[in-house]
Design a protein around this motif. Structure first.
Motif, PDB file in Angstrom:
ATOM      1  N   GLY A 195       0.794  -1.219   0.000  1.00 56.45           N
ATOM      2  CA  GLY A 195       0.000   0.000   0.000  1.00 56.45           C
ATOM      3  C   GLY A 195       0.825   1.267   0.000  1.00 56.45           C
ATOM      4  N   ALA A 196       2.030   1.214  -0.579  1.00 55.00           N
ATOM      5  CA  ALA A 196       2.932   2.367  -0.549  1.00 55.00           C
ATOM      6  C   ALA A 196       3.125   2.960  -1.946  1.00 55.00           C
ATOM      7  CB  ALA A 196       4.278   1.964   0.032  1.00 55.00           C
ATOM      8  N   LEU A 197       3.155   4.282  -1.997  1.00 55.17           N
ATOM      9  CA  LEU A 197       3.345   5.008  -3.240  1.00 55.17           C
ATOM     10  C   LEU A 197       4.347   6.126  -2.987  1.00 55.17           C
ATOM     11  CD1 LEU A 197       2.280   5.722  -6.181  1.00 55.17           C
ATOM     12  CD2 LEU A 197       0.727   7.285  -5.034  1.00 55.17           C
ATOM     13  N   LYS A 198       5.324   6.264  -3.893  1.00 52.74           N
ATOM     14  CA  LYS A 198       6.284   7.366  -3.824  1.00 52.74           C
ATOM     15  C   LYS A 198       6.176   8.156  -5.116  1.00 52.74           C
ATOM     16  CE  LYS A 198       9.595   5.174  -0.768  1.00 52.74           C
ATOM     17  NZ  LYS A 198      10.996   4.787  -0.552  1.00 52.74           N
ATOM     18  N   VAL A 199       6.048   9.472  -4.982  1.00 53.30           N
ATOM     19  CA  VAL A 199       5.873  10.369  -6.123  1.00 53.30           C
ATOM     20  C   VAL A 199       6.941  11.452  -6.061  1.00 53.30           C
ATOM     21  CG1 VAL A 199       4.299  12.042  -7.189  1.00 53.30           C
ATOM     22  CG2 VAL A 199       3.378   9.969  -6.134  1.00 53.30           C
ATOM     23  N   GLU A 200       7.459  11.821  -7.237  1.00 53.04           N
ATOM     24  CA  GLU A 200       8.359  12.962  -7.332  1.00 53.04           C
ATOM     25  C   GLU A 200       7.775  13.962  -8.306  1.00 53.04           C
ATOM     26  OE1 GLU A 200      12.382  11.881  -8.172  1.00 53.04           O
ATOM     27  OE2 GLU A 200      12.638  10.953  -6.215  1.00 53.04           O
ATOM     28  N   GLY A 201       8.055  15.230  -8.094  1.00 55.12           N
ATOM     29  CA  GLY A 201       7.554  16.314  -8.916  1.00 55.12           C
ATOM     30  C   GLY A 201       7.109  17.462  -8.026  1.00 55.12           C
ATOM     31  N   GLN A 202       6.594  18.508  -8.621  1.00 53.45           N
ATOM     32  CA  GLN A 202       6.134  19.680  -7.865  1.00 53.45           C
ATOM     33  C   GLN A 202       4.684  19.479  -7.423  1.00 53.45           C
ATOM     34  OE1 GLN A 202       8.123  22.197  -7.005  1.00 53.45           O
ATOM     35  NE2 GLN A 202       6.530  23.263  -5.906  1.00 53.45           N
ATOM     36  N   VAL A 203       4.477  19.230  -6.138  1.00 53.18           N
ATOM     37  CA  VAL A 203       3.137  18.985  -5.598  1.00 53.18           C
ATOM     38  C   VAL A 203       2.467  20.315  -5.293  1.00 53.18           C
ATOM     39  CG1 VAL A 203       1.829  17.938  -3.709  1.00 53.18           C
ATOM     40  CG2 VAL A 203       3.814  16.753  -4.657  1.00 53.18           C
TER      41      VAL A 203
END
Length: 87
Positions: free
Chosen positions: A58-66
């Protein structure tokens, strides 16, 4: 709703980690729509990309300008989350 295991960590508006993710409904560079154990979560921003996704954990990692994180209630009787968001 079960809320154990749901956690959001945002570092410098550029690295986002979310636990309690059940499903990623859709994603592109400007938004990621997912189901969590606390409801639907919409992440909006620029240059977003999914670094890692583990539905088993159940893990998600996101990169970018939030730019924003928004919870929505799921109302399947009215056509589902995606049909409501994109009408």
């Amino acid at each position: 709703m079960e809320n154990s295991g749901h956690k959001i960590t945002l570092v410098g508006r550029e690295k986002l980690e979310i636990t309690g993710v059940e499903e990623v409904e859709s994603f592109d560079e400007s938004s990621i729509i997912m189901s969590t154990n606390l409801g639907a979560l919409i992440v909006r921003g620029e240059g977003l990309h999914i670094e890692t996704l583990s539905l088993d954990g159940g893990a998600l990692k996101v990169e970018g300008q939030v730019e924003s994180l928004t919870y929505e209630e799921l109302h399947e009787a009215r056509g589902g989350l995606l049909s409501r968001l994109f009408r």
